[in-house]
Design a protein around this motif. Structure first.
Motif, short mmCIF file in Angstrom:
data_model
loop_
_atom_site.label_atom_id
_atom_site.label_comp_id
_atom_site.label_asym_id
_atom_site.label_seq_id
_atom_site.Cartn_x
_atom_site.Cartn_y
_atom_site.Cartn_z
N UNK A 7 78.81 -9.24 41.76
CA UNK A 7 78.00 -9.37 42.80
C UNK A 7 78.65 -10.63 43.82
N UNK A 8 79.08 -11.72 42.96
CA UNK A 8 79.25 -12.87 43.57
C UNK A 8 80.33 -12.77 44.33
N UNK A 9 81.58 -12.23 43.86
CA UNK A 9 82.73 -11.67 44.60
C UNK A 9 82.53 -10.90 45.78
N UNK A 10 81.50 -9.92 45.80
CA UNK A 10 81.17 -9.19 46.82
C UNK A 10 80.45 -9.86 47.87
N UNK A 11 79.42 -10.62 47.45
CA UNK A 11 78.79 -11.59 48.34
C UNK A 11 79.76 -12.55 49.10
N UNK A 12 80.82 -12.91 48.59
CA UNK A 12 81.59 -13.93 48.90
C UNK A 12 82.49 -13.18 49.95
N UNK A 48 87.96 -2.90 55.95
CA UNK A 48 87.80 -3.75 55.07
C UNK A 48 86.42 -3.60 54.30
N UNK A 49 85.43 -3.41 55.11
CA UNK A 49 84.13 -3.22 54.73
C UNK A 49 83.90 -1.91 53.88
N UNK A 50 84.62 -0.94 54.11
CA UNK A 50 84.65 0.22 53.38
C UNK A 50 85.08 0.11 52.02
N UNK A 51 86.03 -0.81 51.73
CA UNK A 51 86.74 -1.31 50.44
C UNK A 51 86.47 -2.76 50.07
N UNK A 52 85.48 -2.99 49.67
CA UNK A 52 85.35 -4.49 49.09
C UNK A 52 86.27 -4.96 47.98
N UNK A 53 86.37 -6.07 47.97
CA UNK A 53 87.08 -6.72 46.73
C UNK A 53 86.09 -6.87 45.64
N UNK A 54 86.39 -6.84 44.21
CA UNK A 54 85.61 -7.07 43.21
C UNK A 54 84.17 -6.47 43.35
N UNK A 85 82.80 -13.91 54.12
CA UNK A 85 84.11 -13.94 54.50
C UNK A 85 84.35 -13.05 55.85
N UNK A 86 83.94 -11.75 55.56
CA UNK A 86 84.05 -10.93 56.62
C UNK A 86 83.19 -11.32 58.12
N UNK A 87 81.92 -11.83 57.60
CA UNK A 87 81.11 -12.11 58.76
C UNK A 87 81.80 -13.41 59.46
#
Length: 93
Positions: free
Chosen positions: A64-69, A54-60, A73-75
Protein backbone atom coordinates in the motif's frame (compact mmCIF):
# COMPACT_ATOMS: atom_id res chain seq x y z
CA UNK A 1 -6.99 8.74 -1.18
CA UNK A 2 -9.33 9.34 -4.07
CA UNK A 3 -10.39 6.41 -6.15
CA UNK A 4 -8.76 5.45 -9.41
CA UNK A 5 -12.05 6.17 -11.13
CA UNK A 6 -12.01 9.78 -9.91
CA UNK A 7 -8.38 10.16 -10.95
CA UNK A 8 -9.20 8.98 -14.47
CA UNK A 9 -12.12 11.41 -14.61
CA UNK A 10 -9.79 14.24 -13.59
CA UNK A 11 -7.28 13.26 -16.27
CA UNK A 12 -9.94 13.10 -18.97
CA UNK A 13 -11.49 16.38 -17.86
CA UNK A 14 -8.22 18.30 -17.83
CA UNK A 15 -7.11 16.92 -21.19
CA UNK A 16 -10.47 17.73 -22.79
CA UNK A 17 -10.42 21.26 -21.38
CA UNK A 18 -6.97 21.89 -22.83
CA UNK A 19 -7.99 20.55 -26.25
CA UNK A 20 -11.22 22.58 -26.16
CA UNK A 21 -9.36 25.76 -25.23
CA UNK A 22 -6.90 25.18 -28.08
CA UNK A 23 -9.76 24.80 -30.57
CA UNK A 24 -11.48 27.93 -29.25
CA UNK A 25 -8.27 29.91 -29.65
CA UNK A 26 -7.86 28.50 -33.15
CA UNK A 27 -11.34 29.72 -34.10
CA UNK A 28 -10.86 33.16 -32.53
CA UNK A 29 -7.32 33.86 -33.72
CA UNK A 30 -6.95 32.98 -37.40
CA UNK A 31 -3.22 33.67 -37.44
CA UNK A 32 -2.33 30.68 -35.18
CA UNK A 33 0.12 28.40 -36.94
CA UNK A 34 -1.32 24.99 -37.71
CA UNK A 35 1.84 23.21 -36.54
CA UNK A 36 1.73 24.89 -33.11
CA UNK A 37 -1.95 24.09 -32.73
CA UNK A 38 -1.51 20.45 -33.69
CA UNK A 39 1.48 20.07 -31.37
CA UNK A 40 -0.47 21.29 -28.33
CA UNK A 41 -3.47 19.09 -29.10
CA UNK A 42 -1.43 15.96 -29.79
CA UNK A 43 0.72 16.56 -26.68
CA UNK A 44 -2.43 16.78 -24.53
CA UNK A 45 -3.93 13.64 -26.04
CA UNK A 46 -0.68 11.67 -25.88
CA UNK A 47 -0.11 12.68 -22.26
CA UNK A 48 -3.67 11.69 -21.39
CA UNK A 49 -3.21 8.27 -22.98
CA UNK A 50 0.14 7.72 -21.23
CA UNK A 51 -1.16 8.69 -17.80
CA UNK A 52 -4.30 6.55 -18.14
CA UNK A 53 -2.08 3.59 -19.07
CA UNK A 54 0.10 4.22 -16.00
CA UNK A 55 -2.92 4.48 -13.71
CA UNK A 56 -4.27 1.19 -15.03
CA UNK A 57 -1.03 -0.60 -14.12
CA UNK A 58 0.34 0.76 -10.82
CA UNK A 59 3.73 -0.33 -9.50
CA UNK A 60 3.88 -2.50 -6.37
CA UNK A 61 0.24 -3.54 -6.17
CA UNK A 62 0.89 -5.58 -3.02
CA UNK A 63 2.45 -2.81 -0.94
CA UNK A 64 0.00 0.00 0.00
CA UNK A 65 2.85 2.44 0.67
CA UNK A 66 4.27 1.93 -2.82
CA UNK A 67 0.83 2.32 -4.37
CA UNK A 68 0.21 5.55 -2.46
CA UNK A 69 3.61 6.93 -3.49
CA UNK A 70 2.96 5.85 -7.08
CA UNK A 71 -0.34 7.73 -7.28
CA UNK A 72 1.15 10.74 -5.54
CA UNK A 73 3.82 10.78 -8.24
CA UNK A 74 1.17 10.49 -10.93
CA UNK A 75 -0.68 13.48 -9.46
CA UNK A 76 2.54 15.53 -9.34
CA UNK A 77 3.37 14.60 -12.91
CA UNK A 78 -0.15 15.57 -13.99
CA UNK A 79 0.05 18.96 -12.29
CA UNK A 80 3.38 19.75 -13.94
CA UNK A 81 2.48 18.59 -17.45
CA UNK A 82 -1.02 20.07 -17.52
CA UNK A 83 0.43 23.41 -16.33
CA UNK A 84 2.91 23.27 -19.21
CA UNK A 85 0.11 22.48 -21.65
CA UNK A 86 -1.99 25.38 -20.35
CA UNK A 87 0.98 27.68 -20.89
CA UNK A 88 1.39 26.32 -24.42
CA UNK A 89 -2.29 26.99 -25.15
CA UNK A 90 -2.01 30.50 -23.73
CA UNK A 91 0.99 31.14 -25.98
CA UNK A 92 -0.98 30.25 -29.12
CA UNK A 93 -1.31 33.58 -30.94
Amino acid sequence: MASIRDLKKDINYLASEIVTEAYVRKMIFDQIKEEDFKKVVTDAIDFRNDVIAKVNHPDGKDDPKKVKAFFKGIRTEMDKKFSELVEAVNNLK
